[in-house]
Design a protein around this motif. Sequence first.
Motif, PDB file in Angstrom:
ATOM      1  N   ILE A 222      15.159 -20.678 -15.857  1.00 39.71           N
ATOM      2  CA  ILE A 222      15.047 -21.353 -16.980  1.00 39.71           C
ATOM      3  C   ILE A 222      14.726 -22.050 -18.347  1.00 39.71           C
ATOM      4  CG2 ILE A 222      12.217 -23.234 -17.034  1.00 39.71           C
ATOM      5  CD1 ILE A 222      11.710 -22.461 -13.966  1.00 39.71           C
ATOM      6  N   VAL A 232      16.335 -28.632 -15.492  1.00 42.19           N
ATOM      7  CA  VAL A 232      16.092 -27.950 -14.858  1.00 42.19           C
ATOM      8  C   VAL A 232      15.730 -28.519 -13.830  1.00 42.19           C
ATOM      9  CG1 VAL A 232      16.032 -25.379 -13.943  1.00 42.19           C
ATOM     10  CG2 VAL A 232      16.076 -25.854 -15.901  1.00 42.19           C
ATOM     11  N   ALA A 234      14.888 -28.040  -9.671  1.00 42.28           N
ATOM     12  CA  ALA A 234      14.704 -26.842  -8.511  1.00 42.28           C
ATOM     13  C   ALA A 234      14.434 -27.478  -6.844  1.00 42.28           C
ATOM     14  CB  ALA A 234      12.644 -26.175  -9.072  1.00 42.28           C
ATOM     15  N   LEU A 246       6.148 -23.631 -10.809  1.00 43.86           N
ATOM     16  CA  LEU A 246       7.524 -24.511 -11.391  1.00 43.86           C
ATOM     17  C   LEU A 246       6.826 -24.977 -12.541  1.00 43.86           C
ATOM     18  CD1 LEU A 246       9.237 -24.930  -8.664  1.00 43.86           C
ATOM     19  CD2 LEU A 246      10.320 -23.761 -10.036  1.00 43.86           C
ATOM     20  N   CYS A 251      10.226 -26.136 -15.461  1.00 42.45           N
ATOM     21  CA  CYS A 251      11.063 -26.930 -14.872  1.00 42.45           C
ATOM     22  C   CYS A 251      10.689 -28.355 -14.769  1.00 42.45           C
ATOM     23  CB  CYS A 251      10.945 -26.328 -12.841  1.00 42.45           C
ATOM     24  SG  CYS A 251      12.212 -26.756 -11.949  1.00 42.45           S
TER      25      CYS A 251
END
Length: 278
Positions: A222, A232, A234, A246, A251
Amino acid sequence: AKQRGKNQYVIYSDDMQTKSHEKIKMETSLRRAIDNNEFVLYYQPQIDIKSGDIKGAEALIRWMHPERGLVSPYEFIPLAEETGLIIQMDQWVLRTACMQNKSWQEKGLPPMRVAVNLSSQQFSKEYLAETVKGILEETGLEPKFLELEITETMTMDVEHTIPTLRQLHGLGVQISIDDFGTGYSSLNYLKKFSIDRLKIDQSFVRDIMTNSHDSDIVGTIIAMAHNLGLEVIAEGVEEKDQLRFLQYQKCNEVQGYYFSEPIPAEKFELHFQELQEK
Ligand code: C2E
Ligand code: CA
Ligand code: CA
Ligand code: CA
C-alpha cells in the motif's frame, strides 16, 4: 516391484484416458455453451473504504450448465485458454459488462466502473486496443467507466506490456494489476506501466490478522503504491478485522464476501443501496 510398477502404469494410463475423454466432452460442451449463450456475468462490488460508496463492480463469468448447474471459472477457464475459445469468451464478457454498466447508468444508478478480467491470450493480441475501442463505441460507455484487470504474471513480458498498457490507457480506460504480490514485478517496471490500481491478492488478505509476514507485505504494498501515485484495492475481505486493518493502512478500496459475494446483475441493481450501507 516390477509387477506393481506395471499395474500402476496400467492404472495411470486408464486414468489418463478417462481424463482426455472428459476433456474432449468438456471442450464440446464449452463450444456448445458459447453458441447457446450459457454464460452469465456475476458482479461483485468494489467499495470505497472511507465513504462506503460503490466505486466499481468486478464482472466474473459463470457457466450455467444445463445439467451441472453453475460451473466455476476455475473449472473451464484453463480449458478455454488451451483451446483458444477464451478469445471469444473474453470478447463476450467485455461487451456484456460494458452494456450492463451503460444500462445501469441509464437507469440512474450512480456511475461506477465495471472491471473485466483479461486473459493472457487476449492481452497478447495486437488488436486488443482496437477491440476495446470498438466495444466502447458500440455500447456508448465512457472509457473511464471501464477497468481492465491484468494479472501480475501477465506483465512479465515487459517489452510487450509497456506499449500495450500505454495503448489501452490512451483510450481512457482504467487498468489494474490483479493478484498483486504473487508475481515478481520490479518497482522499476511498475513505474513504467500505465496503470491506475494495484489489486492485492486475496492470499495476503486471508491471514492478515494472524500472519505478521502477510500484514507487513500488505502494508508495504500500500505504501509503495501510494508513493507511485497508484490506488490500492484489497480483494478477499471477509471479516471486519481485516477491513479495519486495511482502513488503518489507508487502502483505498475493498472487495470481498464481507460486503457481498459476486451476484447476478438484477440482484446487484436491486440491492445497490444495501450493498454500500454495510
Ligand atoms: P480473480 O480475478 O482473482 O477473482 C477473484 C475470485 O475470488 C473470484 O472467484 C471471486 O468470486 C472470489 N472472491 C471474491 N471475494 C472473495 C472472498 O471474500 N473470499 C474468497 N475466498 N474468494 C472471494 P471466481 O469468480 O470463481 O473467479 C475465479 C477466477 O477466474 C478469477 O480470479 C479470474 O482469474 C478468472 N475469471 C473469472 N471471470 C473471468 C472472465 O470473465 N474472464 C477471464 N479471462 N477470467 C475470469
Ligand atoms: Ca480479477
Ligand atoms: Ca485476483
Ligand atoms: Ca486469482
